[in-house]
Scaffold this active site. Structure first.
Site, PDB file in Angstrom:
ATOM      1  N   HIS A 165      34.507  47.800  38.914  1.00 15.97           N
ATOM      2  CA  HIS A 165      34.692  47.820  40.371  1.00 15.97           C
ATOM      3  C   HIS A 165      35.643  48.909  40.853  1.00 15.97           C
ATOM      4  O   HIS A 165      36.611  49.241  40.170  1.00 15.97           O
ATOM      5  CB  HIS A 165      35.219  46.462  40.856  1.00 15.97           C
ATOM      6  CG  HIS A 165      34.222  45.354  40.741  1.00 15.97           C
ATOM      7  ND1 HIS A 165      33.266  45.115  41.688  1.00 15.97           N
ATOM      8  CD2 HIS A 165      34.032  44.441  39.761  1.00 15.97           C
ATOM      9  CE1 HIS A 165      32.525  44.078  41.312  1.00 15.97           C
ATOM     10  NE2 HIS A 165      32.963  43.649  40.138  1.00 15.97           N
ATOM     11  N   ASP A 224      26.573  39.980  39.890  1.00 21.03           N
ATOM     12  CA  ASP A 224      26.720  41.402  40.240  1.00 21.03           C
ATOM     13  C   ASP A 224      26.819  42.291  38.992  1.00 21.03           C
ATOM     14  O   ASP A 224      26.949  43.505  39.092  1.00 21.03           O
ATOM     15  CB  ASP A 224      27.917  41.629  41.185  1.00 21.03           C
ATOM     16  CG  ASP A 224      29.257  41.340  40.540  1.00 21.03           C
ATOM     17  OD1 ASP A 224      29.413  40.265  39.921  1.00 21.03           O
ATOM     18  OD2 ASP A 224      30.168  42.185  40.665  1.00 21.03           O
ATOM     19  N   HIS A 225      26.747  41.662  37.806  1.00 23.53           N
ATOM     20  CA  HIS A 225      26.747  42.416  36.546  1.00 23.53           C
ATOM     21  C   HIS A 225      25.436  42.243  35.771  1.00 23.53           C
ATOM     22  O   HIS A 225      25.176  42.982  34.831  1.00 23.53           O
ATOM     23  CB  HIS A 225      27.913  41.970  35.656  1.00 23.53           C
ATOM     24  CG  HIS A 225      29.248  42.214  36.289  1.00 23.53           C
ATOM     25  ND1 HIS A 225      30.158  43.122  35.790  1.00 23.53           N
ATOM     26  CD2 HIS A 225      29.815  41.699  37.403  1.00 23.53           C
ATOM     27  CE1 HIS A 225      31.238  43.135  36.567  1.00 23.53           C
ATOM     28  NE2 HIS A 225      31.048  42.276  37.548  1.00 23.53           N
ATOM     29  N   HIS A 262      28.436  37.037  35.554  1.00 25.37           N
ATOM     30  CA  HIS A 262      28.348  37.144  37.022  1.00 25.37           C
ATOM     31  C   HIS A 262      27.142  37.969  37.463  1.00 25.37           C
ATOM     32  O   HIS A 262      26.802  38.986  36.858  1.00 25.37           O
ATOM     33  CB  HIS A 262      29.639  37.743  37.603  1.00 25.37           C
ATOM     34  CG  HIS A 262      30.752  36.741  37.679  1.00 25.37           C
ATOM     35  ND1 HIS A 262      32.071  37.102  37.775  1.00 25.37           N
ATOM     36  CD2 HIS A 262      30.723  35.380  37.671  1.00 25.37           C
ATOM     37  CE1 HIS A 262      32.826  36.011  37.828  1.00 25.37           C
ATOM     38  NE2 HIS A 262      32.033  34.960  37.754  1.00 25.37           N
ATOM     39  N   HIS A 322      29.826  40.022  31.193  1.00 28.22           N
ATOM     40  CA  HIS A 322      29.941  38.594  31.523  1.00 28.22           C
ATOM     41  C   HIS A 322      28.812  38.189  32.446  1.00 28.22           C
ATOM     42  O   HIS A 322      28.035  39.023  32.898  1.00 28.22           O
ATOM     43  CB  HIS A 322      31.311  38.268  32.108  1.00 28.22           C
ATOM     44  CG  HIS A 322      31.614  38.900  33.446  1.00 28.22           C
ATOM     45  ND1 HIS A 322      31.737  40.263  33.616  1.00 28.22           N
ATOM     46  CD2 HIS A 322      31.804  38.360  34.675  1.00 28.22           C
ATOM     47  CE1 HIS A 322      32.006  40.525  34.886  1.00 28.22           C
ATOM     48  NE2 HIS A 322      32.041  39.386  35.550  1.00 28.22           N
ATOM     49  N   ASP A 346      35.181  43.194  34.264  1.00 28.36           N
ATOM     50  CA  ASP A 346      36.084  42.693  35.306  1.00 28.36           C
ATOM     51  C   ASP A 346      37.377  42.167  34.696  1.00 28.36           C
ATOM     52  O   ASP A 346      38.015  41.254  35.239  1.00 28.36           O
ATOM     53  CB  ASP A 346      35.416  41.559  36.109  1.00 28.36           C
ATOM     54  CG  ASP A 346      34.380  42.089  37.088  1.00 28.36           C
ATOM     55  OD1 ASP A 346      34.198  43.315  37.178  1.00 28.36           O
ATOM     56  OD2 ASP A 346      33.746  41.256  37.767  1.00 28.36           O
ATOM     57  N   HIS A 396      38.866  36.144  33.413  1.00 27.50           N
ATOM     58  CA  HIS A 396      38.030  36.261  34.625  1.00 27.50           C
ATOM     59  C   HIS A 396      36.885  35.253  34.540  1.00 27.50           C
ATOM     60  O   HIS A 396      36.643  34.471  35.449  1.00 27.50           O
ATOM     61  CB  HIS A 396      37.506  37.695  34.713  1.00 27.50           C
ATOM     62  CG  HIS A 396      36.546  37.940  35.817  1.00 27.50           C
ATOM     63  ND1 HIS A 396      36.909  37.921  37.140  1.00 27.50           N
ATOM     64  CD2 HIS A 396      35.218  38.221  35.804  1.00 27.50           C
ATOM     65  CE1 HIS A 396      35.840  38.177  37.896  1.00 27.50           C
ATOM     66  NE2 HIS A 396      34.807  38.357  37.110  1.00 27.50           N
TER      67      HIS A 396
HETATM   68 FE    FE Z   1      32.221  41.812  39.222  1.00 27.23          FE
HETATM   69 ZN    ZN Z   2      32.851  39.223  37.645  1.00 29.96          ZN
END
Ligand code: FE
Ligand code: ZN
Length: 257
Positions: free
Chosen positions: A168, A57-58, A55, A53, A130, A108
């Site tokens: 995570h 942090d990905h 985000h 996805h 996530d 999410h």
């Molecule tokens: Fe994440």
């Molecule tokens: Zn995420």
């Protein structure tokens, strides 16, 4: 081989390695730095990236990685600046010898995708991003509880021995919440103890297995009377009837836990 590369505070970037060709893929590289070090250290060439996805942090490491390696990027179609091979629900992709099925799992985020294969070197493997965590599920940033509910129901139908690689290390916090809703679950208590020990040694609690999630994860067990009653008590709300409402209550209870 699938190996975790820790990133940021609690992310794992999973690296898939083909020892014969010294090639690698990574899943959700939020940060390029630890990936580049790993590749150099192990003499590997990056040939592909899977994204679950949008985000940061990905995805934050995608462009810097592509400056170093001529690799393809598979992920949600709307990420035109990052993705070279857009995919959607039910598409099948190839990573080395394995065929992976794309499973759309909105909740999410709206673009969230999971990747499943029933033969990664003999194992069934799910990259769940996530969406499904060990002991928990992703927060609802874009989707509704109903969407997340049906996304998780899709994942719950996968083979019970599927290994689940999520992004995570949230397991201990998830277990604390799970135990508050289902204190009598002996398997949950046992796993909480096991993961506490692993984390003390700084070892990952992942991957998990779908069967274990079926038996311990409140986001797959919201129909259990004890869990439902405790969630309602926690929220000071009356009992619900519909399955998706029961799920939504668990998500809500976790948000304020
Ligand atoms: Fe994440
Ligand atoms: Zn995420």
């Amino acid at each position: 081989m699938i190996h975790p590369i820790p990133a940021f505070h609690d992310n794992y970037i999973w690296i898939l390695i083909n020892n014969n060709s010294a090639e690698a893929w990574v899943v959700d590289p939020g940060d390029a730095k630890p990936v580049l070090s790993y590749l150099t250290e192990h003499n590997l060439k990056l040939t592909g990236i899977l994204l679950t996805h949008h985000h940061h942090d990905h995805t934050g490491g995608v462009l810097p990685l592509r400056q170093q390696y001529d690799c393809i990027v598979i992920g949600p179609a709307h990420l035109q600046k990052l993705v070279t091979h857009p995919v959607e629900d039910k598409d099948v992709i190839r990573v080395f010898d394995a065929q992976l099925e794309v499973i759309a799992t909105p909740g999410h985020t709206l673009d969230h995708l999971c990747y499943f294969t029933n033969n990664w070197q003999g194992n069934k493997v799910l990259f769940s991003g996530d969406t499904l965590f060990r002991g928990g599920c992703g927060r609802l940033f874009e989707g509704t509880a109903e969407q997340m509910h049906s996304s998780l129901q899709k994942l719950a139908k996968l083979p019970h021995d599927t290994l689940i690689y999520c992004t995570h290390e949230y397991t201990l916090a998830n277990y604390e919440f799970a135990l508050a809703l289902e204190p009598s679950n002996a398997l949950l208590q046992k796993n909480n103890k096991k993961v506490t020990e692993l984390r003390q040694k700084d070892q990952p609690s992942l991957p998990t297995k779908l069967q274990l999630e079926q038996d311990t994860n409140p986001f797959l067990r919201f129909e259990q009377d004890e869990i439902h009653a405790n969630a309602c008590a926690h929220l000071q709300q009356p009992l619900a009837k519909l399955s998706s409402e029961k799920f939504a209550l668990i998500r809500k209870a976790k948000d304020i836990f």
